[in-house]
Design an enzyme around this catalytic site. Structure first.
Site, PDB file in Angstrom:
ATOM      1  N   CYS A 113       0.809  -1.128  -0.097  1.00 13.12           N
ATOM      2  CA  CYS A 113       0.125  -0.153  -0.004  1.00 13.12           C
ATOM      3  C   CYS A 113       0.971   1.410   0.169  1.00 13.12           C
ATOM      4  O   CYS A 113       1.725   1.121   0.555  1.00 13.12           O
ATOM      5  CB  CYS A 113      -0.990  -0.082   1.196  1.00 13.12           C
ATOM      6  SG  CYS A 113      -1.885  -1.535   1.395  1.00 13.12           S
ATOM      7  N   PHE A 253     -13.955  -8.835   9.259  1.00 15.09           N
ATOM      8  CA  PHE A 253     -13.792 -10.181   9.924  1.00 15.09           C
ATOM      9  C   PHE A 253     -15.047 -10.938   9.428  1.00 15.09           C
ATOM     10  O   PHE A 253     -15.482 -11.825  10.750  1.00 15.09           O
ATOM     11  CB  PHE A 253     -13.907  -9.916  11.499  1.00 15.09           C
ATOM     12  CG  PHE A 253     -12.672  -9.304  11.892  1.00 15.09           C
ATOM     13  CD1 PHE A 253     -11.352  -9.865  11.767  1.00 15.09           C
ATOM     14  CD2 PHE A 253     -12.735  -7.938  12.456  1.00 15.09           C
ATOM     15  CE1 PHE A 253     -10.206  -9.308  12.307  1.00 15.09           C
ATOM     16  CE2 PHE A 253     -11.455  -7.259  13.140  1.00 15.09           C
ATOM     17  CZ  PHE A 253     -10.318  -8.006  13.123  1.00 15.09           C
ATOM     18  N   ALA A 254     -15.237 -11.380   8.476  1.00  7.97           N
ATOM     19  CA  ALA A 254     -16.166 -12.296   7.849  1.00  7.97           C
ATOM     20  C   ALA A 254     -15.699 -13.845   8.026  1.00  7.97           C
ATOM     21  O   ALA A 254     -14.627 -14.048   7.574  1.00  7.97           O
ATOM     22  CB  ALA A 254     -16.509 -12.121   6.489  1.00  7.97           C
ATOM     23  N   ARG A 255     -16.317 -14.458   8.811  1.00  5.74           N
ATOM     24  CA  ARG A 255     -16.029 -15.764   9.049  1.00  5.74           C
ATOM     25  C   ARG A 255     -17.301 -16.809   9.277  1.00  5.74           C
ATOM     26  O   ARG A 255     -18.495 -16.210   9.191  1.00  5.74           O
ATOM     27  CB  ARG A 255     -15.097 -15.801  10.543  1.00  5.74           C
ATOM     28  CG  ARG A 255     -13.956 -14.832  10.685  1.00  5.74           C
ATOM     29  CD  ARG A 255     -12.707 -15.652   9.760  1.00  5.74           C
ATOM     30  NE  ARG A 255     -11.361 -15.042  10.372  1.00  5.74           N
ATOM     31  CZ  ARG A 255     -11.003 -14.117   9.769  1.00  5.74           C
ATOM     32  NH1 ARG A 255     -11.702 -13.367   8.791  1.00  5.74           N
ATOM     33  NH2 ARG A 255      -9.767 -13.481  10.035  1.00  5.74           N
ATOM     34  N   GLU A 256     -16.909 -17.859   9.341  1.00  9.27           N
ATOM     35  CA  GLU A 256     -18.323 -18.825   9.731  1.00  9.27           C
ATOM     36  C   GLU A 256     -18.895 -18.347  11.056  1.00  9.27           C
ATOM     37  O   GLU A 256     -18.262 -18.383  11.937  1.00  9.27           O
ATOM     38  CB  GLU A 256     -17.641 -20.411   9.746  1.00  9.27           C
ATOM     39  CG  GLU A 256     -18.854 -21.352   9.758  1.00  9.27           C
ATOM     40  CD  GLU A 256     -18.389 -22.604   9.750  1.00  9.27           C
ATOM     41  OE1 GLU A 256     -19.085 -23.734   9.764  1.00  9.27           O
ATOM     42  OE2 GLU A 256     -17.142 -22.917   9.699  1.00  9.27           O
ATOM     43  N   ASN A 257     -20.067 -18.135  10.610  1.00 14.58           N
ATOM     44  CA  ASN A 257     -21.146 -17.885  11.794  1.00 14.58           C
ATOM     45  C   ASN A 257     -20.900 -16.650  12.445  1.00 14.58           C
ATOM     46  O   ASN A 257     -21.250 -16.389  13.640  1.00 14.58           O
ATOM     47  CB  ASN A 257     -21.146 -18.929  12.816  1.00 14.58           C
ATOM     48  CG  ASN A 257     -21.695 -20.262  12.051  1.00 14.58           C
ATOM     49  OD1 ASN A 257     -22.600 -20.333  11.453  1.00 14.58           O
ATOM     50  ND2 ASN A 257     -21.118 -21.401  12.625  1.00 14.58           N
ATOM     51  N   ARG A 258     -20.093 -15.586  12.014  1.00 19.63           N
ATOM     52  CA  ARG A 258     -19.865 -14.178  12.628  1.00 19.63           C
ATOM     53  C   ARG A 258     -19.388 -13.430  11.576  1.00 19.63           C
ATOM     54  O   ARG A 258     -18.674 -13.774  10.392  1.00 19.63           O
ATOM     55  CB  ARG A 258     -18.823 -14.315  13.819  1.00 19.63           C
ATOM     56  CG  ARG A 258     -17.380 -14.934  13.298  1.00 19.63           C
ATOM     57  CD  ARG A 258     -16.242 -14.463  14.365  1.00 19.63           C
ATOM     58  NE  ARG A 258     -16.007 -13.100  14.338  1.00 19.63           N
ATOM     59  CZ  ARG A 258     -15.121 -12.561  14.834  1.00 19.63           C
ATOM     60  NH1 ARG A 258     -14.226 -13.051  15.501  1.00 19.63           N
ATOM     61  NH2 ARG A 258     -14.929 -11.070  14.707  1.00 19.63           N
TER      62      ARG A 258
END
Length: 270
Positions: A113, A253-258
């Protein structure tokens, strides 16, 4: 002309330790080459990226950076492979070219960046129109979106060295995915795909990226009319502030179930 999906890997021999001796194995490396964007014969920027989907990259970059306002302002795209890299020649409307020349700068693109070529603080944030709130997305579909994303990352599976940006419709079905060694370039390529569908009516849905959500990712999304941006990693405070100012729904913070909804929660159902 559509860029052929070739030259994205380089096969190399490597030595690995396998007890009780060393063995030679072939490995696939993601290709990273300099790609120059040349507008009406004038070189504007050079980015290090993977040599695939370069017409979409040129269109997406042009839209996301405000060089053009709509895809019809680009008249032609031609990809030229040279010995030391690739040039994408873009013929665009004279009005856009004159505006580009007025603020023209040379950028040295990197996979990291930076604000290469930005000379004044005012250049960091461009004036953008706030987004309308027209979409609703069920976050309960996010688990399936993440699974589809993982399965569709062909370059990442074979090289372990690329980011991805993907578009899902409001039912959670994968519509398009673009990969690149650079996270910004992956998003530019996807936005080029998105903008190229303007004649048929822009698809409605969400963008999911495999990187963090920095301010540039937010700015590019807003510039192209994306209302919902979801990242598998965190967002920066600057990105959240920019998203709030322009009515973008930003998730990290896209994760499984959250997932963490930073702003724009009114667009989501559960």
């Amino acid at each position: 002309m559509k860029t052929r999906d070739v030259g994205v890997f380089q096969r190399r021999e490597k030595t690995v330790e396998a007890q009780p001796h060393l063995v030679q194995k072939a490995d696939l490396l993601a290709c990273e080459v300099p790609v120059a964007l040349v507008y009406n014969g004038i070189a504007h920027t050079v980015m290090m990226c993977t040599p695939a989907d370069l017409e979409e990259f040129a269109l997406g970059f042009s839209l996301a950076e405000g060089i053009i306002d709509k895809p019809s302002e680009i008249y032609s795209l031609e990809v030229k492979t040279l010995t030391n890299g690739v040039e994408v020649h873009i013929e665009m409307a004279s009005r856009c070219f004159m505006a580009l020349k007025a603020k023209r700068r040379t950028l040295a693109g990197r996979t990291g960046c930076g604000l290469c070529g930005v000379e004044q603080l005012q250049q960091v944030i461009r004036p953008l129109t706030p987004l309308n709130r027209t979409l609703r997305f069920d976050l309960g579909k996010l688990n399936d979106c993440l699974m589809q994303l993982q399965q569709a990352q062909r370059l990442a599976q074979q090289s372990g060295a690329t980011h991805a940006a993907a578009f899902f419709d409001l039912n959670g079905k994968l519509s398009a995915i673009r990969e690149d060694v650079g996270r910004h370039v992956a998003l530019d390529k996807l936005l080029g795909w998105y903008g190229g569908r303007q004649k048929c009516g822009l698809p409605q849905g969400v963008v999911l990226i495999t990187s963090r959500a920095s301010y540039e990712m937010v700015q590019k999304s807003v510039a192209c009319g994306i209302e919902i941006l979801i990242a598998v990693s965190a967002a920066t405070d600057f990105a959240v502030s920019l998203a709030e100012q322009h009515n973008l729904s930003l998730v990290g913070f896209a994760r499984e179930n959250r997932a963490t909804v930073y702003c724009g929660e009114e667009r989501f159902t559960i």
